[in-house]
Motif scaffolding. Structure first.
Motif, PDB file in Angstrom:
ATOM      1  N   HIS A   1     -11.609 -13.272  25.505  1.00 52.70           N
ATOM      2  CA  HIS A   1     -11.879 -12.679  24.239  1.00 52.70           C
ATOM      3  C   HIS A   1     -10.559 -13.118  23.190  1.00 52.70           C
TER       4      HIS A   1
ATOM      5  N   HIS B   1     -14.575 -13.567  14.760  1.00 52.10           N
ATOM      6  CA  HIS B   1     -15.377 -12.549  14.325  1.00 52.10           C
ATOM      7  C   HIS B   1     -16.469 -13.047  13.605  1.00 52.10           C
TER       8      HIS B   1
ATOM      9  N   GLU C   1     -17.291 -12.767  18.439  1.00 57.65           N
ATOM     10  CA  GLU C   1     -17.432 -11.358  18.601  1.00 57.65           C
ATOM     11  C   GLU C   1     -18.324 -10.865  17.463  1.00 57.65           C
TER      12      GLU C   1
ATOM     13  N   HIS D   1     -18.540  -3.835  17.784  1.00 53.61           N
ATOM     14  CA  HIS D   1     -17.736  -4.905  18.198  1.00 53.61           C
ATOM     15  C   HIS D   1     -18.363  -5.329  19.699  1.00 53.61           C
TER      16      HIS D   1
ATOM     17  N   HIS E   1     -14.005  -3.184  23.896  1.00 49.20           N
ATOM     18  CA  HIS E   1     -12.911  -2.210  23.804  1.00 49.20           C
ATOM     19  C   HIS E   1     -13.540  -0.731  23.463  1.00 49.20           C
TER      20      HIS E   1
ATOM     21  N   ASP F   1      -7.882 -10.371  23.730  1.00 51.46           N
ATOM     22  CA  ASP F   1      -8.223  -9.835  22.449  1.00 51.46           C
ATOM     23  C   ASP F   1      -7.097 -10.495  21.654  1.00 51.46           C
TER      24      ASP F   1
HETATM   25 ZN   LIG Z   1     -13.018  -6.232  18.236  1.00 49.29          ZN
END
Ligand SMILES: [Zn+2]
Ligand SMILES: [Zn+2]
Length: 308
Positions: free
Chosen positions: A18, A50, A77, A90, A135, A192
């Motif tokens: 991530h 994203h 993502e 997400h 998450h 992330d």
């Molecule tokens: Zn996210």
């Protein structure tokens, strides 16, 4: 004969599943992101920018940054549809084909005609991706929300960016509820990373594969041949009829968790192996292992299913 966790041939490769770059809201360009992970001793990453219209639906091509000691898996993502709190999903898709059809997701706000999170997750899985619910704590999703993503392979139970930036990085509770309901889900720890805060090099997966190639790593991820870590190593886990044995790097605590309140724990000094009775785990159909080192860093196995 005990059931061993890591019987597939090969060795463990360290990776972050991530990561963001300046193709979406990260700070660094994709090459610099790859260079930094390589320099820190990672074997691979998936750049998961994203996947929204605002950034032109990036599935960032990182193939030029692969070399003998480092590889990349294409990913994104994904964002579409609303959870029960109205916020957009997400969802991580690792191993996404570069021509994957985007949902109609102009930005991070769900709209009335949005594809659902469950739908895009299923499409990603059908297209060959390893799919993870990102998450849960930060997203504030309910168990029912998580339960609806039936195409998920895993739950992101540790997100280092969320841990560092807002103390909402951990989601083991969501995973354990789903396991108790019979969902065969694995778990991942990730960064992330956006590189705008100390959100990198904190959580990773150790994937056992025959070679450090995107194809072999992806197959091993889907097969559950990996564990997740913030520091310690898990070398082997053997499940017998009435015991669990764990081989690991030097640690102070080894825990086996199961259904409901079932747990077994051994504490010690500089332990590299542990033998735990399954007596207090009852007839739990699943078991998973946590290893904690002297610095408090943890590693987590995937669940193993030992019954119905
Ligand atoms: Zn996210
Ligand atoms: Zn992210």
């Amino acid at each position: 004969m005990p059931t061993s966790f890591y019987t597939a041939p090969g060795k463990f490769y360290r990776g972050n599943l991530h990561t963001h770059s300046d193709r979406s809201d990260g700070v660094l360009d994709p090459q610099e992101v790859c260079q930094r992970y390589h320099a820190e001793g990672y074997d691979f990453i998936s750049l998961t920018d994203h996947f929204v219209g605002l950034y032109d639906y990036p599935i960032t091509d990182t193939s030029n940054y692969r070399d003998n000691g480092f590889t990349t898996i294409l990913g994104a993502e994904m964002h579409t549809g609303a959870m029960s709190n109205g916020l957009i999903w997400h969802l991580l898709a690792i191993g996404l084909p570069a021509d994957f059809t985007p949902p109609d997701a102009p930005n991070f706000v769900s709209h009335d005609s949005s594809e659902t999170g469950a739908s895009v997750a299923q499409r990603a899985r059908d297209a060959g991706a390893f799919v993870a619910i990102a998450h849960p704590h930060w997203s504030r999703m309910t168990e029912a929300d998580a339960h609806s993503i039936t195409a998920a392979h895993a739950v992101e139970i540790y997100n280092h960016g969320c841990a560092v930036d807002n103390d909402r990085g951990e989601s083991l509770m969501v995973l354990d509820h789903l396991l108790d309901q019979g969902n065969h889900l694995n778990l991942i720890a990730t960064d992330d990373a956006h590189f705008n805060t100390p959100d990198h090099f904190g959580g990773w997966v150790m994937v056992k594969a025959t070679e450090n190639s995107p194809e072999a790593l992806l197959a091993a991820l889907k097969a559950g041949e990996f564990y997740s870590s913030l520091g310690p190593q898990i070398d082997d886990i053997r499940v017998g009829d009435d015991y669990v044995e764990v081989d690991c790097s030097a640690c102070v605590t080894i825990i086996v968790q199961g259904r409901g309140t079932g747990t077994a724990t051994v504490h010690g000094a500089s332990m590299t192996t542990g033998h735990l009775s399954r007596e207090r785990l009852g007839s739990s159909p699943w078991l998973r292992v946590t290893v904690i080192d002297r610095a408090g860093k943890r590693a987590w196995s995937n669940p193993v299913w030992v019954g119905d």
